[in-house]
Design a protein around this motif. Structure first.
Motif, PDB file in Angstrom:
ATOM      1  N   MET A   6     -62.210   0.183 -60.675  1.00  0.00           N
ATOM      2  CA  MET A   6     -63.036  -0.576 -59.509  1.00  0.00           C
ATOM      3  C   MET A   6     -63.777  -1.768 -59.921  1.00  0.00           C
ATOM      4  O   MET A   6     -64.434  -1.956 -61.055  1.00  0.00           O
ATOM      5  CB  MET A   6     -64.199   0.534 -59.004  1.00  0.00           C
ATOM      6  N   ALA A   7     -63.448  -2.777 -59.287  1.00  0.00           N
ATOM      7  CA  ALA A   7     -64.153  -4.137 -59.387  1.00  0.00           C
ATOM      8  C   ALA A   7     -65.483  -4.119 -58.753  1.00  0.00           C
ATOM      9  O   ALA A   7     -65.690  -3.890 -57.760  1.00  0.00           O
ATOM     10  CB  ALA A   7     -63.098  -5.107 -59.015  1.00  0.00           C
ATOM     11  N   TYR A   8     -66.544  -4.638 -59.619  1.00  0.00           N
ATOM     12  CA  TYR A   8     -67.774  -4.902 -59.082  1.00  0.00           C
ATOM     13  C   TYR A   8     -68.072  -6.350 -58.780  1.00  0.00           C
ATOM     14  O   TYR A   8     -67.762  -7.104 -59.655  1.00  0.00           O
ATOM     15  CB  TYR A   8     -68.781  -4.605 -60.063  1.00  0.00           C
ATOM     16  N   GLU A   9     -68.065  -6.536 -57.462  1.00  0.00           N
ATOM     17  CA  GLU A   9     -68.108  -8.090 -57.004  1.00  0.00           C
ATOM     18  C   GLU A   9     -69.798  -8.410 -56.785  1.00  0.00           C
ATOM     19  O   GLU A   9     -70.076  -9.839 -56.749  1.00  0.00           O
ATOM     20  CB  GLU A   9     -67.521  -8.093 -55.720  1.00  0.00           C
ATOM     21  N   THR A  10     -70.619  -7.557 -56.815  1.00  0.00           N
ATOM     22  CA  THR A  10     -72.001  -8.060 -56.603  1.00  0.00           C
ATOM     23  C   THR A  10     -73.251  -7.292 -57.618  1.00  0.00           C
ATOM     24  O   THR A  10     -72.568  -6.364 -57.985  1.00  0.00           O
ATOM     25  CB  THR A  10     -72.501  -7.431 -54.998  1.00  0.00           C
ATOM     26  N   THR A  11     -74.079  -7.836 -57.707  1.00  0.00           N
ATOM     27  CA  THR A  11     -75.147  -7.042 -58.414  1.00  0.00           C
ATOM     28  C   THR A  11     -75.452  -5.788 -58.038  1.00  0.00           C
ATOM     29  O   THR A  11     -75.595  -4.832 -58.860  1.00  0.00           O
ATOM     30  CB  THR A  11     -76.129  -8.221 -58.699  1.00  0.00           C
ATOM     31  N   ASP A  12     -75.568  -5.662 -56.863  1.00  0.00           N
ATOM     32  CA  ASP A  12     -76.005  -4.363 -56.424  1.00  0.00           C
ATOM     33  C   ASP A  12     -74.925  -3.295 -56.265  1.00  0.00           C
ATOM     34  O   ASP A  12     -75.388  -2.168 -56.717  1.00  0.00           O
ATOM     35  CB  ASP A  12     -76.532  -4.582 -54.797  1.00  0.00           C
ATOM     36  N   GLN A  13     -73.551  -3.708 -56.620  1.00  0.00           N
ATOM     37  CA  GLN A  13     -72.769  -2.836 -56.586  1.00  0.00           C
ATOM     38  C   GLN A  13     -72.634  -2.496 -58.169  1.00  0.00           C
ATOM     39  O   GLN A  13     -72.557  -1.182 -58.638  1.00  0.00           O
ATOM     40  CB  GLN A  13     -71.263  -3.211 -56.439  1.00  0.00           C
TER      41      GLN A  13
END
Length: 64
Positions: free
Chosen positions: A1-8
């Motif tokens: 899974m690619a994380y796009e935001t800091t919260d993710q």
């Protein structure tokens, strides 16, 4: 899974770490994700530039 935001990304970190927004750890992840965003933007720009539909001049010569 690619994380796009800091919260993710912070959601995946072990609960051992302090996940509040005013911590050094959170700011480190903000720096990391901002660099990933820059890289993603450059890759997207390169994809547009190297697309045959958008190619002009020297780029279309190189693709030919």
């Amino acid at each position: 899974m690619a994380y796009e935001t800091t919260d993710q990304l912070i959601a995946e970190v072990a609960d051992h770490w302090n996940k509040k927004k005013d911590t050094v750890f959170y700011q480190l992840l903000v720096s990391y994700t901002s660099l990933l965003e820059i890289i993603r933007d450059v890759v997207e720009t390169f994809a547009v530039w190297s697309s045959l539909d958008n190619a002009k001049g020297t780029t279309i010569d190189l693709l030919g």
